[in-house]
Scaffold this motif. Sequence first.
Motif, short mmCIF file in Angstrom:
data_model
loop_
_atom_site.label_atom_id
_atom_site.label_comp_id
_atom_site.label_asym_id
_atom_site.label_seq_id
_atom_site.Cartn_x
_atom_site.Cartn_y
_atom_site.Cartn_z
N GLY A 14 0.77 -1.25 0.00
CA GLY A 14 0.00 0.00 0.00
C GLY A 14 0.80 1.30 0.00
O GLY A 14 0.23 2.36 -0.27
N GLY B 249 15.57 -4.53 -3.55
CA GLY B 249 16.99 -4.87 -3.70
C GLY B 249 17.74 -3.86 -4.53
O GLY B 249 18.52 -4.23 -5.42
N ALA C 204 14.71 1.73 3.78
CA ALA C 204 15.92 2.20 4.47
C ALA C 204 16.91 2.89 3.54
O ALA C 204 17.47 3.94 3.87
CB ALA C 204 16.60 1.01 5.14
N PHE D 53 10.46 -5.17 4.18
CA PHE D 53 11.34 -6.31 3.90
C PHE D 53 11.67 -7.03 5.22
O PHE D 53 12.69 -6.76 5.86
CB PHE D 53 12.61 -5.82 3.19
CG PHE D 53 13.45 -6.95 2.64
CD1 PHE D 53 13.01 -7.71 1.58
CD2 PHE D 53 14.70 -7.23 3.19
CE1 PHE D 53 13.78 -8.75 1.07
CE2 PHE D 53 15.48 -8.27 2.68
CZ PHE D 53 15.01 -9.03 1.62
N PHE E 166 8.69 -11.70 -5.10
CA PHE E 166 9.11 -11.56 -3.70
C PHE E 166 8.54 -10.27 -3.10
O PHE E 166 9.17 -9.64 -2.24
CB PHE E 166 10.65 -11.57 -3.59
CG PHE E 166 11.17 -12.07 -2.26
CD1 PHE E 166 10.46 -12.99 -1.49
CD2 PHE E 166 12.39 -11.64 -1.77
CE1 PHE E 166 10.95 -13.45 -0.27
CE2 PHE E 166 12.90 -12.09 -0.55
CZ PHE E 166 12.17 -13.00 0.20
C1 LIG Z 1 11.79 -7.94 -1.85
C2 LIG Z 1 11.90 -6.56 -1.27
C3 LIG Z 1 13.09 -5.87 -1.40
C4 LIG Z 1 13.21 -4.60 -0.87
N1 LIG Z 1 14.39 -3.93 -1.06
C5 LIG Z 1 14.53 -2.69 -0.57
C6 LIG Z 1 15.75 -1.96 -0.77
O1 LIG Z 1 16.68 -2.40 -1.45
N2 LIG Z 1 15.88 -0.76 -0.20
C7 LIG Z 1 14.86 -0.21 0.55
O2 LIG Z 1 15.05 0.88 1.08
N3 LIG Z 1 13.69 -0.85 0.73
C8 LIG Z 1 13.48 -2.06 0.19
N4 LIG Z 1 12.29 -2.73 0.35
C9 LIG Z 1 11.18 -2.05 1.05
C10 LIG Z 1 10.13 -1.48 0.09
O3 LIG Z 1 10.75 -0.83 -1.00
C11 LIG Z 1 9.18 -0.48 0.78
O4 LIG Z 1 8.67 -0.98 1.96
C12 LIG Z 1 8.08 -0.04 -0.19
O5 LIG Z 1 7.58 1.20 0.23
C13 LIG Z 1 6.93 -1.03 -0.27
O6 LIG Z 1 5.99 -0.55 -1.20
P1 LIG Z 1 4.49 -1.08 -1.27
O7 LIG Z 1 3.89 -0.89 0.13
O8 LIG Z 1 3.84 -0.20 -2.27
O9 LIG Z 1 4.52 -2.50 -1.66
C14 LIG Z 1 12.13 -4.00 -0.17
C15 LIG Z 1 10.94 -4.71 -0.03
C16 LIG Z 1 10.81 -5.99 -0.56
C17 LIG Z 1 9.51 -6.73 -0.41
#
Ligand SMILES: Cc1cc2nc3c(=O)[nH]c(=O)nc-3n(C[C@H](O)[C@H](O)[C@H](O)COP(=O)(O)O)c2cc1C
Length: 251
Positions: A10, A51, A80, A112, A210
């Motif tokens: 979300g 990632g 992060a 993550f 993932f």
């Molecule tokens: C598989 C995966 C890899 C992720 N890799 C990163 C990353 O490299 N750096 C980062 O800051 N957040 C990373 N995140 C966190 C997401 O980018 C972040 O929580 C994002 O806002 C989720 O969006 P959504 O709620 O629209 O799905 C990762 C999340 C997942 C599930």
Amino acid sequence: MKLLYYTATGNSLYVAKRIGGERLSIPNLLRRGKCTVEDDDAIGLVFPCYGYTFPRTVLDFLSAADLKSNYVFAISTYGAKDLAALSLMEKTASKFGISFDYINSISMVDNFIPRYSLESQIEALPSKGIEEHLDKIVADIKAKKRHAPSASFIEKRSTGKEQPSLTFPPDVDSRYEIRGCVKCRTCMKVCPRGNIDIFAEERYFHNCDFCMSCIHNCPSNAIHLPDEKSTARFRNEHVQLREIIESNNQL
Ligand SMILES: Cc1cc2nc3c(=O)[nH]c(=O)nc-3n(C[C@H](O)[C@H](O)[C@H](O)COP(=O)(O)O)c2cc1C
């Protein structure tokens, strides 16, 4: 304005909502083969960073997309650190003939769970200034500002050149452990790739982004990773389960 978005928990949908305009989910566009999008005013992509890159489904869309507009922008949500993810997105999109007038990112809750507990993420929320940052992005887009990614050499080197498919292979779903499933089918409905059938012998079809949408949105908290930092789960407070289903449902 048209907002093309991808979301698992979300955050990216909330950003798309805050920007305004007509929202179209990237998994739905792909499924319907509607990858030509036109809008005289603006077209924006909103998606999470995975990632230090972006989800495979977003890559699939870019490779098929024809975006016709006077102003095209991209916003990535991350938790992060996104290092040079925006530069990589810019480079990848240009290979498919897409160039962005404005590209930016915003730090939100990191979903993550192999790396962070949700408890620590929620605690860190006030320091992120999400609403202020969003106000700025929304104003920039309204004013049709231009903005390019500005990653340092070290950030670019640490990000690498990997595409999402290499960072998280599609069979990453074999890591999921199921405990206490009540067969409500929510996981099947929130999966952006139609990768789950809980009634099949093998639940996951190894075509996984993932994204962890199944994990975070399971009403019974039945899906786990062996290395998850806690059992807490997340969905952006401004987004309902129904909206994630509408965005991703492949059934
Ligand atoms: C598989 C995966 C890899 C992720 N890799 C990163 C990353 O490299 N750096 C980062 O800051 N957040 C990373 N995140 C966190 C997401 O980018 C972040 O929580 C994002 O806002 C989720 O969006 P959504 O709620 O629209 O799905 C990762 C999340 C997942 C599930």
